[in-house]
Write a protein that holds these residues in place. Structure first.
Motif, PDB file in Angstrom:
ATOM      1  N   SER A  97     -10.120   6.078   0.609  1.00  0.00           N
ATOM      2  CA  SER A  97     -10.211   7.088   1.669  1.00  0.00           C
ATOM      3  C   SER A  97      -9.321   8.304   1.432  1.00  0.00           C
ATOM      4  O   SER A  97      -9.236   9.185   2.267  1.00  0.00           O
ATOM      5  N   LYS A  98      -8.655   8.358   0.283  1.00  0.00           N
ATOM      6  CA  LYS A  98      -7.829   9.545  -0.026  1.00  0.00           C
ATOM      7  C   LYS A  98      -8.673  10.493  -0.871  1.00  0.00           C
ATOM      8  O   LYS A  98      -9.756  10.876  -0.471  1.00  0.00           O
ATOM      9  N   GLU A 128       5.241   2.533  -5.578  1.00  0.00           N
ATOM     10  CA  GLU A 128       4.154   3.419  -5.137  1.00  0.00           C
ATOM     11  C   GLU A 128       3.747   4.335  -6.299  1.00  0.00           C
ATOM     12  O   GLU A 128       4.595   4.991  -6.885  1.00  0.00           O
ATOM     13  N   ASN A 157      -1.572  -2.963   2.292  1.00  0.00           N
ATOM     14  CA  ASN A 157      -0.162  -3.117   1.899  1.00  0.00           C
ATOM     15  C   ASN A 157       0.512  -4.228   2.685  1.00  0.00           C
ATOM     16  O   ASN A 157       1.296  -5.012   2.149  1.00  0.00           O
ATOM     17  N   SER A 201      -2.764   0.796   4.959  1.00  0.00           N
ATOM     18  CA  SER A 201      -1.615   0.153   5.606  1.00  0.00           C
ATOM     19  C   SER A 201      -1.853  -1.345   5.745  1.00  0.00           C
ATOM     20  O   SER A 201      -0.952  -2.155   5.492  1.00  0.00           O
ATOM     21  N   GLU A 212       4.238   2.970   7.869  1.00  0.00           N
ATOM     22  CA  GLU A 212       3.394   1.851   8.310  1.00  0.00           C
ATOM     23  C   GLU A 212       3.916   1.253   9.616  1.00  0.00           C
ATOM     24  O   GLU A 212       3.665   0.096   9.941  1.00  0.00           O
ATOM     25  N   ALA A 254      -2.409   3.543  -3.491  1.00  0.00           N
ATOM     26  CA  ALA A 254      -3.287   4.388  -2.670  1.00  0.00           C
ATOM     27  C   ALA A 254      -3.904   5.492  -3.532  1.00  0.00           C
ATOM     28  O   ALA A 254      -5.090   5.796  -3.433  1.00  0.00           O
ATOM     29  N   HIS A 256       5.758   4.756   1.340  1.00  0.00           N
ATOM     30  CA  HIS A 256       4.844   4.695   2.488  1.00  0.00           C
ATOM     31  C   HIS A 256       5.085   3.421   3.297  1.00  0.00           C
ATOM     32  O   HIS A 256       5.085   3.461   4.534  1.00  0.00           O
ATOM     33  N   ASN A 260      -2.875  -2.563  -3.944  1.00  0.00           N
ATOM     34  CA  ASN A 260      -3.732  -1.886  -2.958  1.00  0.00           C
ATOM     35  C   ASN A 260      -4.216  -0.580  -3.569  1.00  0.00           C
ATOM     36  O   ASN A 260      -3.422   0.201  -4.078  1.00  0.00           O
TER      37      ASN A 260
HETATM   38  C1  LIG Z   1      -2.397   6.936   2.848  1.00  0.00           C
HETATM   39  C2  LIG Z   1      -1.484   6.001   2.172  1.00  0.00           C
HETATM   40  C3  LIG Z   1      -1.546   4.624   2.433  1.00  0.00           C
HETATM   41  C4  LIG Z   1      -2.498   3.993   3.406  1.00  0.00           C
HETATM   42  O1  LIG Z   1      -2.656   4.688   4.566  1.00  0.00           O
HETATM   43  P1  LIG Z   1      -3.762   4.392   5.671  1.00  0.00           P
HETATM   44  O2  LIG Z   1      -3.768   5.653   6.420  1.00  0.00           O
HETATM   45  O3  LIG Z   1      -3.293   3.220   6.427  1.00  0.00           O
HETATM   46  O4  LIG Z   1      -5.064   4.115   4.965  1.00  0.00           O
HETATM   47  C5  LIG Z   1      -0.685   3.823   1.733  1.00  0.00           C
HETATM   48  N1  LIG Z   1       0.163   4.318   0.833  1.00  0.00           N
HETATM   49  C6  LIG Z   1       0.230   5.624   0.547  1.00  0.00           C
HETATM   50  C7  LIG Z   1       1.168   6.100  -0.502  1.00  0.00           C
HETATM   51  C8  LIG Z   1      -0.588   6.511   1.221  1.00  0.00           C
HETATM   52  O5  LIG Z   1      -0.499   7.810   0.941  1.00  0.00           O
END
Ligand SMILES: *Cc1c(COP(=O)(O)O)cnc(C)c1O
Length: 344
Positions: A202-203, A139, A62, A59, A88, A174, A83, A198
């Protein structure tokens, strides 16, 4: 519990924790953390950009990426399920004075708009009458649309249209890793089409924390100041960057397993509840499924009772996301359970 609510649920593996424990660190606000510097440089190079900035969340990455291209009182265009628009917390408006207008892309591929639908929304050189369009945001993969991939030819056409109009482009990548693994398109081919990108570690890549924003060197220098202003200047963040570097080296190609597991989930589902999903249409690691007349919350609760955790995307859609911490057998079992619920 077979937990398919999100691919953010992944926990660092023992080897990743080892890499974190032995990371070289320094004070990153002084620019002296070698591990953060390495992660930023490698991510920028991978995406064909000059510089990178390690951020605590996607977030924030972005928020900073869009901010590079806008002034307060201008607008960004994006998908209505994006997203940045939905998840956000209005940060782009609250903190940076940006408004958004959205397109609604449902077919043939959810989340992939016609170029004409994007250009139709643009307001360029409208003087004191209309909000000026400063940026377009894409996205890839598209989360709430069901992990759909933006085709590279389509992105090239959007790039051309934005270039012609003098509108900047930000990529919320992401899960760009998933698009890359699903299509074989190199990360750099995606990255070069955008003014800023971005990517999240963490995914599905399984790091506990962290995203990197890439752009040109001057823009990243500006973003570094704004990151500090937002409270995102971290100190010995190399402990976290080490997890991301480990993920980059060990967890990218294995995303193919997550994609296969999402398809296997859908196949089991389709066996029990014929017609609810075409397994061939599952593009990556996310399955978004309409629940028809039934409220999604009820389907989610019934699944949970039987040991399968899902999330909802709106009132009549449930979402399952496959990831590192659920194996093939778990994903098939989840598909069976959801199929039985939907067929009953
Ligand atoms: C998870 C995600 C983000 C970033 O999320 P944070 O939880 O802030 O790290 C951004 N874009 C998409 C499409 C996401 O799935």
């Amino acid at each position: 519990m077979i937990d398919l609510r999100s691919d953010t649920l992944t926990r660092p593996t023992p080897a990743m924790r080892q890499a974190m424990a032995s990371a070289l660190v320094g004070d990153d606000v002084y620019g002296e953390d070698p591990t953060v510097n390495e992660l930023e440089a490698r991510t920028a190079e991978l995406l064909g950009h000059e510089a990178g900035l390690f951020c605590p969340t996607g977030s924030m990455a972005n928020m900073l990426g869009v901010w590079l291209h806008v002034r307060p009182g201008t607008e960004v265009l994006c998908d209505q399920q994006a997203h940045i628009a939905r998840a956000e917390m209005g940060g782009h408006a609250v903190l940076h004075g940006v408004t958004m207008r959205t397109w609604h892309a449902t077919s043939p591929t959810p989340g992939v708009a016609d170029v004409a639908d994007i250009t139709d929304l643009m307001s360029i050189g409208t003087g004191p009458y209309l909000v000026e369009t400063a940026a377009v945001e894409i996205e890839n993969t598209h989360n709430f649309a069901g992990g759909t991939v933006q085709p590279i030819g389509h992105l090239r056409a959007v790039r051309q249209a934005c270039q012609d109009a003098g509108v900047a482009m930000h990529l919320d990548g992401a899960r760009l890793w998933n698009a890359h693994v699903a299509t074989g398109v190199p990360m750099i081919d995606y990255g070069r089409l955008f003014d800023s990108v971005n990517v999240c570690y963490s995914k599905g890549l399984g790091a506990p924390v962290g995203s990197v924003l890439v752009s040109d060197a001057e823009s990243i220098a500006r973003a570094r100041v704004q990151r500090k202003r937002l409270g995102g200047g971290m100190r010995q963040a190399g402990v976290l960057a080490a997890a991301a570097l480990y993920a980059l080296d060990h967890h990218v190609t294995r995303l193919a397993d997550d994609h296969a597991n999402a398809r296997a989930f859908a196949e089991q589902l389709a066996l029990r509840a014929p017609g609810v999903i075409d397994p061939e249409s599952v593009p990556t690691n996310i399955v978004v499924l309409g629940t028809g007349e039934r409220p999604a919350a009820g389907v989610m609760a019934a699944a949970r009772e039987r040991g399968v955790a899902l999330s909802t995307v709106g009132a009549s859609k449930v979402r399952a996301v496959t990831h590192l911490d659920v194996d093939a057998a778990g994903c098939r079992e989840a598909g069976r359970v959801l199929g039985e619920i939907l067929a009953s």
